[in-house]
Design a protein around this motif. Structure first.
Motif, short mmCIF file in Angstrom:
data_model
loop_
_atom_site.label_atom_id
_atom_site.label_comp_id
_atom_site.label_asym_id
_atom_site.label_seq_id
_atom_site.Cartn_x
_atom_site.Cartn_y
_atom_site.Cartn_z
N GLU A 6 0.89 -1.37 0.15
CA GLU A 6 -0.05 -0.02 -0.06
C GLU A 6 0.98 1.35 -0.02
O GLU A 6 0.49 2.23 -0.59
N ALA A 8 1.09 4.10 -3.02
CA ALA A 8 0.93 5.44 -2.79
C ALA A 8 2.41 6.36 -3.20
O ALA A 8 2.00 7.34 -3.88
N ALA A 29 2.65 9.40 -6.20
CA ALA A 29 3.22 10.75 -5.71
C ALA A 29 4.07 11.49 -6.67
O ALA A 29 4.87 10.82 -7.63
N LEU A 38 6.35 8.62 2.81
CA LEU A 38 6.14 7.36 2.14
C LEU A 38 7.26 6.51 1.52
O LEU A 38 7.10 5.37 1.53
#
Length: 359
Positions: free
Chosen positions: A221, A225, A229, A310
């Motif tokens: 996950e 993401a 980005a 992230l």
């Protein structure tokens, strides 16, 4: 024992964004490859290497003026040095999985000639390549704050290569996009590298293995993401520790060395290796600020930091993938030498994943 024995990676493929090229995840992490022959250990290698050096020098209008000397010889590559009519030249030959470095150096030098050591002549990557000597003050001898300068230079290069994935892929760069790394998670998680019977010294404890498995379950996950980005895919150095950059004594410019792990991926993947050995939190923070400030035309500093939260665990996992590959390609007697690097990153992964998820 092959650390990845029993692992079936036949279905683990991806198509890297923008290239249309299938990515073999088994090759990405080195599963099932087994030890790879080091050409420099074969009979007659040195004579053949000297012939390659002489041929490449001749193309550049140079000739040797003295004997070829060993500089470094280890599990990934061998480096020779020889004096020539145009100054000292270094010859390097690497494992096949790292042989794209010479082409990457030529590609980079075509746009920024003083960024990397100059390649003497184009040659098939499997033959090795020669580069001209650059006298440097290595990053290992510079203050910790110099890392920010090196990262800033890398950021300039990365912005120049945004959206040019086909060129980088054609040069042989590894594919370490967020999607490819997400697809590699199952292979790493089930590889057996972190089990008690792996044979690696200082293996993970049961509690550490539990946390590692939990981190792997959350990685896809985070990768998804990161794939969405900014700023997009670009060139990743892969191993920008202070031994792989320096300041040219003649010009004072940063020179980036050792592009053996050059890849296509999110640019922030490079931050963890660049700052790993920096003991000063203040210097690490200033280096990040300097690196992020270079992205200001595309992203605000606040946005950079949000993306970095992230990217950090994905960047740590990228290092795990690299060392898993090196371990899979190693001879049995070399495995213990690679284990500390792999396990260091494996122990760091849960904390970075937990921090990213918590935020």
């Amino acid at each position: 024992m092959n650390a990845s024995s029993g692992t079936d990676t036949g279905a683990d493929t991806d198509t890297s964004a923008g290239t249309g090229t299938p990515v073999d995840v088994g090759a990405l992490v080195g599963t099932g490859t087994g030890p790879v022959v080091r050409p420099w250990l074969l009979p007659g290698w040195r004579d053949r290497a000297v012939s390659v050096v002489d041929a490449q020098l001749a193309v550049a209008g140079l000739r040797r003026t003295g004997p070829v000397e060993d500089v470094k010889r280890w599990s990934l590559s061998v480096v020779l040095r020889c004096p020539t009519t145009g100054g000292a030249v270094f010859y390097k030959q690497s494992l096949p999985s790292l042989a794209h470095e010479g082409r990457v150096l030529s590609l980079l030098a075509g746009r920024r000639p003083r960024l990397v050591p100059a390649v003497v002549a184009d040659a098939p990557p499997e033959d090795g390549w020669c580069t001209r000597e650059v006298r440097l003050r290595p990053g290992t001898e510079l203050p910790h704050d110099a890392r920010g300068r090196a990262l800033a230079v890398l950021g300039d290069v990365q912005r120049d290569w945004l959206g040019r994935t086909p060129e980088l892929a054609a040069a042989g760069c590894w594919v370490r996009t967020a999607r490819a790394l997400a697809d590699a998670v199952p292979s790493v998680a089930r590889s057996g590298l972190f089990e008690p019977d792996s044979g690696l010294p200082d293996a993970l404890s049961p509690q550490e293995r539990f946390r590692f498995a939990g981190a792997c379950s959350r990685l896809p996950e985070l990768c998804a993401a990161l794939a969405a980005a900014p700023p997009g895919e670009t060139l990743v150095h892969g191993d920008l520790h202070p031994g792989n950059w320096g300041v040219a004594r003649a010009t004072g410019e940063i020179v980036l060395l050792d592009w053996a792990e050059a890849a296509v991926g999110h640019p922030f993947l490079d931050v963890v290796a660049a700052l790993r050995s920096c003991p000063d939190p203040g210097a690490r923070g200033r280096a990040l600020d300097r690196y992020f400030s270079g992205w200001s035309p595309l992203m605000s500093p606040a946005r950079c930091r949000a993306v970095w939260r992230l990217a950090e665990p994905v960047a740590v996992f990228n290092q795990i993938v690299t060392y898993a590959r090196f371990l899979a390609e190693a001879e049995p007697e070399e495995r213990a030498g690679w284990a500390p690097r792999l396990l260091w990153w494996a122990r760091r992964l849960p904390r970075t994943v937990e921090d990213a998820v918590r935020r």
